[in-house]
Design a protein around this motif. Sequence first.
Motif, PDB file in Angstrom:
ATOM      1  N   LEU A  15      71.844  -0.726  30.761  1.00 50.95           N
ATOM      2  CA  LEU A  15      72.886  -1.751  30.953  1.00 50.95           C
ATOM      3  C   LEU A  15      73.680  -1.952  29.662  1.00 50.95           C
ATOM      4  O   LEU A  15      74.913  -2.067  29.689  1.00 50.95           O
ATOM      5  N   ALA A  16      72.983  -1.988  28.537  1.00 50.66           N
ATOM      6  CA  ALA A  16      73.661  -2.202  27.252  1.00 50.66           C
ATOM      7  C   ALA A  16      74.639  -1.067  26.962  1.00 50.66           C
ATOM      8  O   ALA A  16      75.697  -1.288  26.355  1.00 50.66           O
ATOM      9  N   ASP A  17      74.306   0.134  27.420  1.00 50.81           N
ATOM     10  CA  ASP A  17      75.192   1.290  27.197  1.00 50.81           C
ATOM     11  C   ASP A  17      76.333   1.342  28.204  1.00 50.81           C
ATOM     12  O   ASP A  17      77.239   2.175  28.072  1.00 50.81           O
ATOM     13  N   GLY A  18      76.263   0.531  29.243  1.00 51.90           N
ATOM     14  CA  GLY A  18      77.317   0.532  30.256  1.00 51.90           C
ATOM     15  C   GLY A  18      77.385   1.814  31.068  1.00 51.90           C
ATOM     16  O   GLY A  18      78.471   2.209  31.528  1.00 51.90           O
ATOM     17  N   VAL A  19      76.239   2.456  31.303  1.00 43.86           N
ATOM     18  CA  VAL A  19      76.251   3.694  32.095  1.00 43.86           C
ATOM     19  C   VAL A  19      76.582   3.380  33.555  1.00 43.86           C
ATOM     20  O   VAL A  19      76.316   2.276  34.031  1.00 43.86           O
ATOM     21  N   ASN A  66      75.819  -1.286  39.219  1.00 45.29           N
ATOM     22  CA  ASN A  66      76.927  -2.160  39.631  1.00 45.29           C
ATOM     23  C   ASN A  66      77.343  -3.071  38.478  1.00 45.29           C
ATOM     24  O   ASN A  66      76.513  -3.412  37.634  1.00 45.29           O
ATOM     25  N   PRO A  67      78.621  -3.468  38.465  1.00 43.26           N
ATOM     26  CA  PRO A  67      79.104  -4.303  37.358  1.00 43.26           C
ATOM     27  C   PRO A  67      78.333  -5.618  37.215  1.00 43.26           C
ATOM     28  O   PRO A  67      78.185  -6.122  36.108  1.00 43.26           O
TER      29      PRO A  67
END
Length: 238
Positions: free
Chosen positions: A143-147, A175-176
């Motif tokens: 999540l922190a990497d925004g994959v 999901n966002p």
Amino acid sequence: MSDTDTTEQDQQFEQPDRQRLVVLISGSGSNLQALIDAEAHDELGGEIAAVISNRGDAYGLVRAREAGIPAVVLPHHEYDSREAFDAALVKVIDRHAPDLIVLAGFMRILTPGFVRRYHGRMLNIHPSLLPAYRGLNTHARALADGVSEHGASVHFVSDELDGGPVVVQAAVHVNPDDDEATLAERVLTREHVIYPMTVRWFLQGRLNLTQDGLRLDSHPLPAGGLRLAADDVTEEDL
Ligand code: GRF
């Protein structure tokens, strides 16, 4: 002796030994439950001979007992060293003569001797698309990497942490509005599909770790294993 007797005896003789697995856990045991359910539906290719936990409060022990599976607690803090714990673990495992060792949320780093002993017959499931995010806190890191994609991998255990040959991976969309809990839940749902499937392949003799790598039905698997894409399976299918 009547014909009937002969037939029954022959059938008994021809019956292959049931394949056996031992499952090691430390926690909730939802993957263990998926294996128990698969066995109940005759879809596991073998029998869960025992469940072993290094923690007495692991909920997976309750799941095992409810399914009538011998459940053993081996508290790691009662041993002076990692080697001493693993030696005790080997004794308990080998008492059940398993064909396969299944790590299902077993939160212990294993000694090289332990890994060597069960080389080619010990599987692990890891909550990431390996080689990404080995180790802990995989969902938070993804999540922190925004994959945009995350997932889970089933792999044979080697002496490299989360580094053994991957058999199969299942991807999920990120999901966002996902947080760690929602992402973990979506990944777990896929874990419960790919782990029993991989165990069945192994117990049926279809999956082998050879000197040249992994083979399924005698065909080499692609590097990185088979991939179940996020769009391949909908929630309704599961
Ligand atoms: C799973 O996410 C698995 O990938 C990891 O530990 C977790 C175990 O969950 N190795 P559970 O105990 O099977 O519910």
